[in-house]
Design a protein around this motif. Structure first.
Motif, PDB file in Angstrom:
ATOM      1  N   TYR A 168       0.838  -1.211   0.000  1.00 56.46           N
ATOM      2  CA  TYR A 168       0.000   0.000   0.000  1.00 56.46           C
ATOM      3  C   TYR A 168       0.870   1.258   0.000  1.00 56.46           C
ATOM      4  N   ILE A 169       1.936   1.254   0.799  1.00 58.48           N
ATOM      5  CA  ILE A 169       2.827   2.427   0.880  1.00 58.48           C
ATOM      6  C   ILE A 169       3.559   2.636  -0.436  1.00 58.48           C
ATOM      7  N   ARG A 170       4.020   1.521  -1.048  1.00 57.30           N
ATOM      8  CA  ARG A 170       4.715   1.663  -2.336  1.00 57.30           C
ATOM      9  C   ARG A 170       3.792   2.181  -3.434  1.00 57.30           C
ATOM     10  N   GLY A 171       2.479   1.946  -3.304  1.00 62.18           N
ATOM     11  CA  GLY A 171       1.544   2.400  -4.314  1.00 62.18           C
ATOM     12  C   GLY A 171       0.991   3.801  -4.074  1.00 62.18           C
ATOM     13  N   LEU A 172       1.435   4.477  -3.020  1.00 60.74           N
ATOM     14  CA  LEU A 172       0.966   5.833  -2.736  1.00 60.74           C
ATOM     15  C   LEU A 172       1.532   6.827  -3.749  1.00 60.74           C
ATOM     16  N   PRO A 173       0.879   7.973  -3.922  1.00 62.07           N
ATOM     17  CA  PRO A 173       1.465   9.037  -4.747  1.00 62.07           C
ATOM     18  C   PRO A 173       2.824   9.469  -4.186  1.00 62.07           C
ATOM     19  N   ALA A 174       3.631  10.045  -5.056  1.00 65.09           N
ATOM     20  CA  ALA A 174       5.000  10.392  -4.656  1.00 65.09           C
ATOM     21  C   ALA A 174       5.032  11.329  -3.456  1.00 65.09           C
ATOM     22  N   SER A 175       4.076  12.285  -3.408  1.00 65.91           N
ATOM     23  CA  SER A 175       4.086  13.247  -2.297  1.00 65.91           C
ATOM     24  C   SER A 175       3.871  12.562  -0.957  1.00 65.91           C
ATOM     25  N   LYS A 176       2.979  11.574  -0.910  1.00 67.51           N
ATOM     26  CA  LYS A 176       2.734  10.851   0.339  1.00 67.51           C
ATOM     27  C   LYS A 176       3.796   9.797   0.596  1.00 67.51           C
ATOM     28  N   ARG A 177       4.258   9.147  -0.485  1.00 69.74           N
ATOM     29  CA  ARG A 177       5.244   8.083  -0.301  1.00 69.74           C
ATOM     30  C   ARG A 177       6.556   8.633   0.272  1.00 69.74           C
ATOM     31  N   GLU A 178       6.919   9.846  -0.122  1.00 67.65           N
ATOM     32  CA  GLU A 178       8.150  10.440   0.396  1.00 67.65           C
ATOM     33  C   GLU A 178       8.003  10.903   1.840  1.00 67.65           C
ATOM     34  N   ALA A 179       6.764  11.033   2.310  1.00 65.16           N
ATOM     35  CA  ALA A 179       6.538  11.525   3.677  1.00 65.16           C
ATOM     36  C   ALA A 179       6.385  10.404   4.693  1.00 65.16           C
ATOM     37  N   ILE A 180       6.524   9.160   4.240  1.00 60.80           N
ATOM     38  CA  ILE A 180       6.324   8.031   5.149  1.00 60.80           C
ATOM     39  C   ILE A 180       7.380   6.976   4.867  1.00 60.80           C
ATOM     40  N   ASP A 181       7.773   6.257   5.894  1.00 59.26           N
ATOM     41  CA  ASP A 181       8.800   5.222   5.742  1.00 59.26           C
ATOM     42  C   ASP A 181       8.443   4.051   6.672  1.00 59.26           C
ATOM     43  N   TYR A 182       9.006   2.889   6.371  1.00 56.55           N
ATOM     44  CA  TYR A 182       8.736   1.717   7.213  1.00 56.55           C
ATOM     45  C   TYR A 182       9.971   0.848   7.284  1.00 56.55           C
ATOM     46  N   ARG A 183      10.052   0.080   8.328  1.00 54.46           N
ATOM     47  CA  ARG A 183      11.133  -0.892   8.479  1.00 54.46           C
ATOM     48  C   ARG A 183      10.580  -2.118   9.196  1.00 54.46           C
ATOM     49  N   PHE A 184      11.180  -3.283   8.885  1.00 54.95           N
ATOM     50  CA  PHE A 184      10.737  -4.530   9.491  1.00 54.95           C
ATOM     51  C   PHE A 184      11.524  -4.788  10.778  1.00 54.95           C
ATOM     52  N   ILE A 185      10.844  -5.343  11.755  1.00 57.94           N
ATOM     53  CA  ILE A 185      11.436  -5.681  13.044  1.00 57.94           C
ATOM     54  C   ILE A 185      11.460  -7.196  13.168  1.00 57.94           C
ATOM     55  N   GLY A 186      12.576  -7.736  13.567  1.00 53.99           N
ATOM     56  CA  GLY A 186      12.670  -9.192  13.708  1.00 53.99           C
ATOM     57  C   GLY A 186      14.070  -9.600  14.108  1.00 53.99           C
ATOM     58  N   GLY A 187      14.384 -10.829  13.837  1.00 56.47           N
ATOM     59  CA  GLY A 187      15.697 -11.356  14.192  1.00 56.47           C
ATOM     60  C   GLY A 187      15.944 -12.672  13.496  1.00 56.47           C
ATOM     61  N   ALA A 188      17.013 -13.313  13.883  1.00 56.65           N
ATOM     62  CA  ALA A 188      17.400 -14.573  13.258  1.00 56.65           C
ATOM     63  C   ALA A 188      16.532 -15.717  13.751  1.00 56.65           C
ATOM     64  N   HIS A 189      16.371 -16.720  12.907  1.00 55.60           N
ATOM     65  CA  HIS A 189      15.645 -17.941  13.270  1.00 55.60           C
ATOM     66  C   HIS A 189      16.358 -18.610  14.449  1.00 55.60           C
ATOM     67  N   PRO A 190      15.611 -19.143  15.415  1.00 53.58           N
ATOM     68  CA  PRO A 190      16.267 -19.717  16.607  1.00 53.58           C
ATOM     69  C   PRO A 190      17.204 -20.882  16.293  1.00 53.58           C
ATOM     70  N   HIS A 191      16.939 -21.599  15.208  1.00 53.12           N
ATOM     71  CA  HIS A 191      17.784 -22.745  14.864  1.00 53.12           C
ATOM     72  C   HIS A 191      18.682 -22.457  13.665  1.00 53.12           C
ATOM     73  N   TYR A 192      18.213 -21.658  12.710  1.00 56.59           N
ATOM     74  CA  TYR A 192      18.982 -21.372  11.499  1.00 56.59           C
ATOM     75  C   TYR A 192      19.293 -19.881  11.481  1.00 56.59           C
ATOM     76  N   LYS A 193      20.491 -19.545  11.910  1.00 52.54           N
ATOM     77  CA  LYS A 193      20.855 -18.145  12.115  1.00 52.54           C
ATOM     78  C   LYS A 193      20.930 -17.366  10.812  1.00 52.54           C
ATOM     79  N   ASP A 194      21.092 -18.050   9.666  1.00 47.90           N
ATOM     80  CA  ASP A 194      21.169 -17.351   8.394  1.00 47.90           C
ATOM     81  C   ASP A 194      19.788 -16.910   7.895  1.00 47.90           C
ATOM     82  N   VAL A 195      18.718 -17.439   8.494  1.00 49.12           N
ATOM     83  CA  VAL A 195      17.368 -17.110   8.062  1.00 49.12           C
ATOM     84  C   VAL A 195      16.801 -16.036   8.988  1.00 49.12           C
TER      85      VAL A 195
END
Length: 406
Positions: free
Chosen positions: A368-395
């Protein structure tokens, strides 16, 4: 004939140290073991090893590396990250020279620099596409050329690291930086805000698909490795004790718990749960029952109706209910931009009581954010929160998304 004899000796040296050479190629350098030093001494006689980057790591020369690239199917992304970064840095310098030439009204220099910028940007795009497509091809081979399971597992993990470096290169082309470089110039805007992002999106999709396949294969390889190690342990025990026969015949009632020794029939009951049925389900069931013809009417032929078909053009239009998730995303964007707040996907679900998982909302919110008009898309940002898999650290696993105003 001396040249032919030396070539045969060099090939024999490569064959005698094949395992060590493959290990060094995967690990980007020889180690300090006795086998590594023996291989280095043998290959040094034919100038097949070298030092790179003024460090102490000894590697095989390019003539051997090209052979390994060909036989092992190794893609060009080995050095793609460094090469693309170097070319992009050089192109940034040309952007500065181009703007300086515009200020000085040096039209000949402007035309020459525009031609050089187009050519070098095309080379960068070609290198990115080649690196990602060849990386995908490398993954599709399944490393079938490597028979040893542990070695195949290490190559798989090495490929994940290569893909991660390629992903870092693609993410380094941020929209904010490209907009800053292209500000106020139509030529640079066309190059950096139209042509380059379109190619980066294609390369990112190819790389994401390859990395997903690679991660799934890594999980399977680790399971296969554990089963193989179990079989090898049985084999070693059988070599020590030829009379060994795996069997459960030695298990007696005295060695088993009482709950296993006693068997009894299990009685299953089924009943209709009418207490937790919703009104909507009852309504659906009633509609189904009403459509069942009565016994007296089952054999009666349907009446044939003739006449004109009348369509009511003046009836009230039916209202289409809006999707609560789309409504929530729209309100979320307006709230974040107007209030300058930061929210998380999990908070949105809790606050608005949405019937959707966090993972699904993260995917929908990012699109939805990527599909916003340029004026709104430039005014908002997002980032993912997480970490490594408990058994497979590369994932890496994303557990939430943080959305904020710029």
């Amino acid at each position: 004939m001396n040249g032919a004899a030396d070539a045969k000796k060099a090939l024999r040296a490569l064959g005698a140290n094949a395992d060590v050479i493959v290990e060094s190629f995967i690990n980007r350098g020889f180690g300090n073991s006795d086998e590594d030093r023996k291989a280095i001494d043998a290959l040094s006689k034919y100038r097949l090893v070298t030092h790179l980057d003024d460090d102490d790591t000894i590697r095989v020369r390019n003539v051997v590396a090209r052979l390994l690239n060909h036989t092992m199917g190794r893609a060009k992304q080995e050095s793609a990250d460094a090469q693309i970064s170097a070319m992009w840095k050089d192109l940034n310098d040309k952007f500065g020279h181009y703007r300086e030439a515009l200020k000085l009204n040096s039209f000949d220099d402007v035309l020459n620099l525009e031609s050089e910028i187009q050519e070098q940007l095309a080379e960068i795009i070609e290198d990115i596409n080649n690196a990602t497509s060849q990386f995908s091809y490398f993954i599709s081979t399944g490393f079938s050329h490597v028979a040893h399971l542990d070695l195949r597992l290490r190559i798989n993990e090495q490929a994940i690291n290569q893909g991660r470096r390629l992903n870092d290169v693609l993410e380094s082309f941020s929209l904010e930086e490209l907009s800053e470089l292209a500000r106020g110039n139509e030529f640079l805007a066309r190059m950096l805000l139209k042509i380059l992002p379109r190619q980066l999106e294609i390369a990112t999709k190819n790389l994401a698909s390859a990395l997903k396949t690679l991660a799934e294969r890594l999980v399977k390889l680790r399971k296969d490795a554990s089963l193989t190690n179990m079989i090898i342990s049985f084999e070693k025990h059988l070599l020590r004790d030829p009379n060994f026969r795996p069997s459960i015949a030695g298990l007696t009632d005295s060695k088993l718990p009482a709950s296993i020794n006693v068997s009894s029939p299990i009685t299953l009951f089924g009943y209709a749960d009418v207490e937790t049925v919703s009104e909507h389900q009852i309504s659906l069931l009633a509609d189904i029952i009403n459509k069942i013809p009565a016994k007296d009417d089952a054999k009666k032929p349907e009446n044939v109706r003739t006449g004109e078909i009348q369509i009511d053009l003046y009836s009230a239009p039916q209202e289409i209910e809006s999707d609560p998730v789309d409504t929530a995303l729209s309100e979320m964007v307006t709230y974040i931009i107007d209030e300058g707040e930061t929210v998380k996907a999990s908070q949105i679900i809790t606050a608005l009581e949405l019937d959707i998982t966090v993972n699904d909302l993260m995917v929908l919110a990012a699109g939805y954010i990527r599909g916003l008009p340029a004026s709104k898309r430039e005014a908002i940002d997002y980032r993912f929160i997480g970490g490594a898999h408990p058994h497979y650290k590369d994932v890496l696993i994303a557990t939430d998304m943080e959305i904020t105003s710029c």
